[in-house]
Design an enzyme around this catalytic site. Structure first.
Site: not given
Lengths: 231, 218
Positions: B45-47
């Protein structure tokens, strides 16, 4: 030296017209208490740098709703219809960057450098001809470093030297912004004496931090948002 | 099975064991709920998460742990958490095997547009440009037409592009379509629809690897 400040004093250092980085990706990492105080004090003409615009009624959306923000430098505001409407009306200037490019621009400033070369978005409308350089036969896009006057950061834990520890997915932009801003204000619900962290577990070393604001408790903003719970 | 369920249950078969996969905002993030509990995959998840997993039970839900769409996630054993610069280093260094991503428009050349509808709805770039440009394989998940019934699979995208020629496969609620040098090739139909009717809902020209009577759907 103790860096403890009151909420009011820490935010009063920010003048109107300031450029402010705000940590957080969605809710985690968003310093809601520092933002609430900025809403209360009412500084205007702000340039805000944040991954997103939070959601309507929360976080930096409140600054946008009170018209304290002139410009938002961001990556994605798709979860805040109100911010999109304000942008479409021309009430706020929004500058979009690819998310990792925004992170890297901030990291670069935080590392004391001035820019870097990339191929991200090089074929897209975000790249202007003057952004391109040719080096030994290959075209690259120049991305300049991005710094700020202030950074507002939420840390899960801190000590009064400004050593910080983040929690969960609340890390996101916070350690990068803490390095890139000239004056770093941190809020934390858990402030303690130096020595509480194993040195190798510190995420942000205290040298980057100017003010630490202890929070007595966390408001509902920091809790579970019911509309994001899958039933 | 609803059209969306049909799409998602087909999409989950794209994930190879042992792979690192990013699921974009919208239909893709829902794919996670179709994965078997013990499936060998690391969801990025890019966060700032490698090893995200399905929402925990209410008592264990952590408000400081979300995916890129804001949904509460849990962590699998072996997960790691990191800042946004590290997260996107992972993406730009092509450490991800697969990204499933949503689209406003996708076209016969594999061009993708999903960040800007000028003057109307411009959510922004988010992680999309880096994911689309650098992930080894891009699969678009999209309804075959928009809410007005207009085709989303076009000859040429009209909206500002996210990335050029990046899409390998399109999975809609009606069909699985590959982007090839010869154009769009329908590999499977996910519902009982004639080739003519599928072509009528698609602006780009389709060729059919499936026969008129093929019933890949169940």
């Amino acid at each position: 030296m103790k860096k403890n400040r009151t909420l009011e004093n820490a935010i009063a250092a920010i003048p109107s017209g300031a450029v402010i980085m705000v940590g957080g990706f969605g809710n985690p990492g968003t310093p809601f208490s520092l933002i609430s105080e900025l809403v209360r004090q009412g500084q205007t003409d702000l340039t805000v740098i944040k991954n997103d615009a939070n959601e309507a009624g929360h976080g930096i959306s409140r600054l946008i709703e009170k018209r304290q923000v002139r410009k938002l430098i961001t990556t994605h505001i798709g979860l805040n219809k109100l911010a999109i409407d304000r942008m479409n009306q021309g009430a706020i200037d929004v500058e979009f960057h690819p998310q990792g490019i925004l992170a890297e621009k901030i990291r670069t400033a935080g590392a004391g450098s001035f820019g870097f070369l990339t191929d991200i978005g090089i074929d897209s409308e975000i790249t202007r001809p003057e952004d391109l350089v040719d080096w030994k036969g290959t075209a690259y896009k120049v991305e300049m470093a991005l710094s700020a006057d202030f950074a507002l950061i939420h840390a899960a834990q801190a000590d009064w030297l400004g050593n910080l520890v983040y929690r969960g997915s609340a890390i996101n932009f916070s350690p990068l912004m803490a390095m890139a801003a000239n004056h770093v204000v941190v809020e934390t619900p858990d402030l303690g004496a130096p020595g509480r962290f194993k040195p190798e577990h510190v995420h942000t070393p205290g040298a980057f931090v100017d003010s630490v604001v202890p929070l007595e408790s966390l408001t509902s903003d920091y809790g579970i948002l019911e509309h994001h719970v899958r039933r | 099975m609803s059209a969306v369920e049909r799409l998602l249950s087909r999409a989950v078969k794209e994930i190879s064991p042992g792979s690192i996969v990013n699921l974009g905002i919208g239909l893709p993030t829902q794919v996670m709920h179709y994965l078997p509990e013990n499936f060998d995959v690391q969801i990025h998840s890019e966060n700032g998460i490698l090893g995200a997993w399905k929402q925990a039970e209410p008592a264990l839900m952590d408000p400081f742990l979300i995916d890129a769409a804001g949904a509460y996630v849990s962590l699998r054993e072996g997960a790691s958490l990191f800042d946004s610069a590290v997260s996107f280093a992972m993406i730009r260094r092509a450490r991800l095997d697969l990204t499933m991503i949503g689209a406003f428009e996708v076209d016969a050349l594999g061009n993708l547009a999903n960040w800007k509808i000028p003057g109307k709805f411009s959510p922004g770039i988010g992680g999309a440009m880096e994911l689309a440009q650098k992930t080894k394989r891009i699969v678009v998940l999209t309804t075959h037409t928009d809410k007005h019934g207009n085709p989303k699979i076009l000859k040429t995208c009209r909206l500002p592009l996210t990335a050029k020629a990046c899409v390998s496969r399109i999975i809609s609620d009606l069909a699985v379509i590959d982007v090839t040098p010869q154009g769009l090739v329908v590999r499977e139909k996910l519902t009982d629809i004639s080739n003519g009717d599928l072509q009528a809902l698609t602006e780009a020209e389709l060729t059919f690897e499936t026969g008129e009577a093929a019933h890949e759907f169940v």
